[in-house]
Scaffold this motif. Structure first.
Motif, PDB file in Angstrom:
ATOM      1  N   THR A 299       6.144  -5.709   5.512  1.00  0.00           N
ATOM      2  CA  THR A 299       6.107  -4.347   4.563  1.00  0.00           C
ATOM      3  C   THR A 299       5.144  -4.681   3.536  1.00  0.00           C
ATOM      4  OG1 THR A 299       7.819  -5.389   2.841  1.00  0.00           O
ATOM      5  CG2 THR A 299       8.660  -3.806   4.859  1.00  0.00           C
ATOM      6  N   ILE A 300       4.629  -3.509   2.848  1.00  0.00           N
ATOM      7  CA  ILE A 300       3.484  -3.746   1.800  1.00  0.00           C
ATOM      8  C   ILE A 300       4.356  -3.808   0.547  1.00  0.00           C
ATOM      9  CG2 ILE A 300       1.515  -2.603   0.498  1.00  0.00           C
ATOM     10  CD1 ILE A 300       1.499  -0.681   3.346  1.00  0.00           C
ATOM     11  N   ALA A 301       3.592  -4.893  -0.092  1.00  0.00           N
ATOM     12  CA  ALA A 301       3.949  -5.268  -1.556  1.00  0.00           C
ATOM     13  C   ALA A 301       4.161  -4.028  -2.536  1.00  0.00           C
ATOM     14  CB  ALA A 301       3.128  -6.339  -2.040  1.00  0.00           C
ATOM     15  N   THR A 302       4.999  -3.872  -3.383  1.00  0.00           N
ATOM     16  CA  THR A 302       5.182  -2.930  -4.158  1.00  0.00           C
ATOM     17  C   THR A 302       3.828  -2.880  -5.091  1.00  0.00           C
ATOM     18  OG1 THR A 302       7.512  -3.200  -4.228  1.00  0.00           O
ATOM     19  CG2 THR A 302       6.641  -1.798  -6.079  1.00  0.00           C
ATOM     20  N   GLU A 303       3.349  -3.944  -5.346  1.00  0.00           N
ATOM     21  CA  GLU A 303       2.286  -3.919  -6.518  1.00  0.00           C
ATOM     22  C   GLU A 303       0.825  -3.513  -5.700  1.00  0.00           C
ATOM     23  OE1 GLU A 303       3.025  -8.342  -5.475  1.00  0.00           O
ATOM     24  OE2 GLU A 303       3.993  -6.629  -5.726  1.00  0.00           O
ATOM     25  N   THR A 304       1.058  -3.730  -4.486  1.00  0.00           N
ATOM     26  CA  THR A 304      -0.226  -3.482  -3.541  1.00  0.00           C
ATOM     27  C   THR A 304      -0.274  -2.227  -3.326  1.00  0.00           C
ATOM     28  OG1 THR A 304      -0.122  -5.598  -2.621  1.00  0.00           O
ATOM     29  CG2 THR A 304      -1.489  -3.977  -1.296  1.00  0.00           C
ATOM     30  N   MET A 305       0.852  -1.324  -2.868  1.00  0.00           N
ATOM     31  CA  MET A 305       1.118   0.230  -2.716  1.00  0.00           C
ATOM     32  C   MET A 305       0.452   0.688  -4.323  1.00  0.00           C
ATOM     33  SD  MET A 305       1.352   2.747  -0.991  1.00  0.00           S
ATOM     34  CE  MET A 305       2.186   2.106   0.476  1.00  0.00           C
ATOM     35  N   ALA A 306       1.120   0.145  -5.283  1.00  0.00           N
ATOM     36  CA  ALA A 306       0.695   0.752  -6.410  1.00  0.00           C
ATOM     37  C   ALA A 306      -0.631   0.844  -6.836  1.00  0.00           C
ATOM     38  CB  ALA A 306       1.462   0.172  -7.472  1.00  0.00           C
ATOM     39  N   LEU A 307      -1.352  -0.316  -6.310  1.00  0.00           N
ATOM     40  CA  LEU A 307      -2.967  -0.556  -6.420  1.00  0.00           C
ATOM     41  C   LEU A 307      -3.469   0.366  -5.684  1.00  0.00           C
ATOM     42  CD1 LEU A 307      -5.371  -1.760  -7.922  1.00  0.00           C
ATOM     43  CD2 LEU A 307      -5.041  -3.718  -6.076  1.00  0.00           C
ATOM     44  N   MET A 308      -3.121   0.751  -4.407  1.00  0.00           N
ATOM     45  CA  MET A 308      -3.773   1.806  -3.485  1.00  0.00           C
ATOM     46  C   MET A 308      -3.749   2.949  -3.928  1.00  0.00           C
ATOM     47  SD  MET A 308      -1.988  -0.239   0.170  1.00  0.00           S
ATOM     48  CE  MET A 308      -2.352   1.200   1.151  1.00  0.00           C
ATOM     49  N   ARG A 309      -2.667   3.440  -4.625  1.00  0.00           N
ATOM     50  CA  ARG A 309      -2.132   4.783  -5.053  1.00  0.00           C
ATOM     51  C   ARG A 309      -3.361   5.228  -6.254  1.00  0.00           C
ATOM     52  NH1 ARG A 309       3.599   3.869  -5.134  1.00  0.00           N
ATOM     53  NH2 ARG A 309       4.581   4.810  -3.059  1.00  0.00           N
ATOM     54  N   GLN A 310      -3.602   3.975  -6.861  1.00  0.00           N
ATOM     55  CA  GLN A 310      -4.486   4.038  -8.122  1.00  0.00           C
ATOM     56  C   GLN A 310      -5.914   4.211  -7.666  1.00  0.00           C
ATOM     57  OE1 GLN A 310      -3.877   0.689 -10.833  1.00  0.00           O
ATOM     58  NE2 GLN A 310      -6.058   0.771 -11.567  1.00  0.00           N
ATOM     59  N   MET A 311      -6.498   3.575  -6.449  1.00  0.00           N
ATOM     60  CA  MET A 311      -7.454   3.704  -5.921  1.00  0.00           C
ATOM     61  C   MET A 311      -7.738   5.106  -5.587  1.00  0.00           C
ATOM     62  SD  MET A 311      -7.572  -0.055  -3.910  1.00  0.00           S
ATOM     63  CE  MET A 311      -8.818   0.411  -2.988  1.00  0.00           C
ATOM     64  N   VAL A 312      -6.802   5.556  -4.851  1.00  0.00           N
ATOM     65  CA  VAL A 312      -6.863   7.081  -4.353  1.00  0.00           C
ATOM     66  C   VAL A 312      -7.130   7.982  -5.743  1.00  0.00           C
ATOM     67  CG1 VAL A 312      -5.629   8.910  -3.223  1.00  0.00           C
ATOM     68  CG2 VAL A 312      -5.749   6.557  -2.307  1.00  0.00           C
ATOM     69  N   ARG A 313      -6.133   7.809  -6.673  1.00  0.00           N
ATOM     70  CA  ARG A 313      -6.431   8.742  -7.884  1.00  0.00           C
ATOM     71  C   ARG A 313      -7.624   8.630  -8.599  1.00  0.00           C
ATOM     72  NH1 ARG A 313      -0.966   6.970  -8.654  1.00  0.00           N
ATOM     73  NH2 ARG A 313      -1.908   5.367 -10.220  1.00  0.00           N
ATOM     74  N   ALA A 314      -8.431   7.221  -8.584  1.00  0.00           N
ATOM     75  CA  ALA A 314      -9.638   7.251  -8.923  1.00  0.00           C
ATOM     76  C   ALA A 314     -10.844   7.589  -8.342  1.00  0.00           C
ATOM     77  CB  ALA A 314      -9.864   5.572  -9.267  1.00  0.00           C
ATOM     78  N   GLY A 315     -10.507   8.372  -6.992  1.00  0.00           N
ATOM     79  CA  GLY A 315     -11.505   9.067  -6.074  1.00  0.00           C
ATOM     80  C   GLY A 315     -12.302   8.129  -5.235  1.00  0.00           C
ATOM     81  N   GLU A 316     -11.995   6.917  -5.329  1.00  0.00           N
ATOM     82  CA  GLU A 316     -12.637   5.879  -4.387  1.00  0.00           C
ATOM     83  C   GLU A 316     -12.818   6.166  -2.869  1.00  0.00           C
ATOM     84  OE1 GLU A 316     -14.585   2.917  -4.960  1.00  0.00           O
ATOM     85  OE2 GLU A 316     -14.531   3.247  -6.779  1.00  0.00           O
ATOM     86  N   VAL A 317     -11.630   6.652  -2.455  1.00  0.00           N
ATOM     87  CA  VAL A 317     -11.511   7.046  -0.939  1.00  0.00           C
ATOM     88  C   VAL A 317     -12.455   8.159  -0.431  1.00  0.00           C
ATOM     89  CG1 VAL A 317     -10.067   8.001   0.867  1.00  0.00           C
ATOM     90  CG2 VAL A 317      -9.361   6.368  -0.768  1.00  0.00           C
TER      91      VAL A 317
END
Length: 406
Positions: free
Chosen positions: A151-169
């Protein structure tokens, strides 16, 4: 100068999985030393070399510092003073940040082995956020190792969400996205890849045509799962692990995302409505032509396959012609496999018989056995030859259908 086995080879060795390729990191050397030893430089962005005998990749230990957006935009430092620990710190996940020396000693400064045992996908450091491609890599690893309980660590998923919100994708280039998508689709659980991207918000950026299918209803009698997005993931799981087939399944129902609200839960005409959406995805990702052609064919004709036993011989011949089935036998076989996955991707109905595949194989074979030689001998030529050939093939198909339904 010290050489260490790193990354996936160490990870899979500890997981007792087959090691398919070996990557090495070199500490204490520079580019000139590598060239003198016969290594061939191949890295465009980073100092990477091929071993003169084995062809394995050897990279100089390096550090990276972000200076832009997206996958690129890094200042790279690859000098003899860079330590192994510094090189491992820049990697994506702890399970990929381990190294093994020539005598088998493991270097694991960031807890990769413990995370392997705990079945956790966890980022190594906050520097993970500097490279949005890592979102897709994590999703791909989740698809690969889901059946092992990862499974994906909670803090890693939170960081991925933050990256998406920042427009990096949004800065990812098509070639990089397609490389990760194409690899993920042939993993053990490709549906998990899509679910992870959706959970962190990246799916709505990378593949909004698919993301909008979640929550779109379908008739319960045909689709007990109701949700169109869930149906696509069920079909993806039912498809054989071949990229052309799974890619076509991924896109086959995009037209249902643009069905007018007043028509729901019916989706009349969704096949043709989906064609421009499939083309848009393929153009955006620069997908190979054969995969694009198959995806369009499955989108347009998958209901023809489901209804094959009730179609007139003339319509079956049009289906073969539309798919170029007589010349492209493998494409036709991939089409059949994708349609069968679509039929089986329905909750509680996955084990139903699907005789359409066998029937259409016979139809194609019968049509392929009709050649122009005899017609030419009878004096047919030009446009008349083409029409006569079609008539004979329709007759052959009619015989197959009659015998099959008898």
């Amino acid at each position: 100068m010290k050489v260490y086995l790193v990354g996936g080879a160490v990870r899979d060795k500890l997981l007792r999985r087959p090691v398919c390729e070996r990557d090495w990191v070199v500490v204490g050397a520079d580019e000139e030393q590598m060239r003198r030893r016969g290594f061939k430089p191949v890295g465009r962005d980073f100092p990477v070399f091929l071993h003169p005998d084995t062809g394995d990749e050897y990279a100089l230990a390096r550090t990276e510092r972000k200076r832009g957006h997206g996958y690129g935009g890094f200042d790279v430092q690859a000098v003899p003073e860079v330590t192994l620990e510094q090189d491992l710190l820049r990697r994506d996940l702890t399970i990929n940040a381990m190294a093994e020396s020539g005598d088998g000693e493991l270097t694991d400064p960031y807890g990769g082995r413990a995370d392997l045992q705990a079945r956790i996908l966890r980022h190594v450091s906050p520097a993970f956020a500097e490279d949005p491609l890592r979102i897709l890599r994590v999703a791909r690893f989740a698809a690969r190792y889901h059946h092992l309980g990862f499974t994906i660590a909670t803090e890693t998923m939170a960081l991925m969400r933050q990256m998406v919100r920042a427009g990096e994708v949004e800065y990812l280039v098509a070639e990089r996205v397609w490389k990760e998508v194409s690899r993920a689709l042939v993993e053990a659980d490709p549906d998990v890849f899509v679910r992870v991207l959706r959970e962190c918000g990246a799916l709505s950026v990378l593949l909004p045509e698919l993301d909008r299918l979640f929550g779109v209803p379908q008739p319960r009698q045909h689709h007990p799962e109701i949700d169109t997005g869930e149906h696509v993931l069920l079909a993806l799981s039912a498809a054989p692990a071949e990229l052309p087939v799974r890619f076509a399944v991924l896109l086959h129902d995009l037209g249902k995302g643009v069905t007018p609200q007043e028509m729901l839960p019916a989706h009349r005409g969704h096949e043709m409505a989906g064609l421009p959406l499939v083309r848009a995805v393929c153009e955006r990702w620069h997908t190979p032509r054969e995969l694009t052609t198959l995806a369009l064919g499955v989108c347009q004709y998958h209901l023809h396959c489901h209804r094959a036993l009730t179609l007139r011989p003339q319509t079956l011949m049009k289906l073969l012609r539309g798919l170029d089935a007589l010349r492209r036998s493998q494409r036709f076989e991939n089409f059949l496999q994708a349609c069968e996955a679509d039929a089986r991707g329905r909750r509680g109905l996955g084990e139903r018989d699907y005789p359409q595949v066998d029937f259409l194989r016979r139809v194609r074979q019968a049509a392929a056995e009709v050649t122009a030689d005899a017609l030419i001998a009878q004096g047919c030529q030009g446009a008349e030859l083409g029409r006569a050939l079609d008539r004979e093939r329709v007759r052959a198909i009619a015989k197959v259908k009659e015998a099959y339904l008898a």
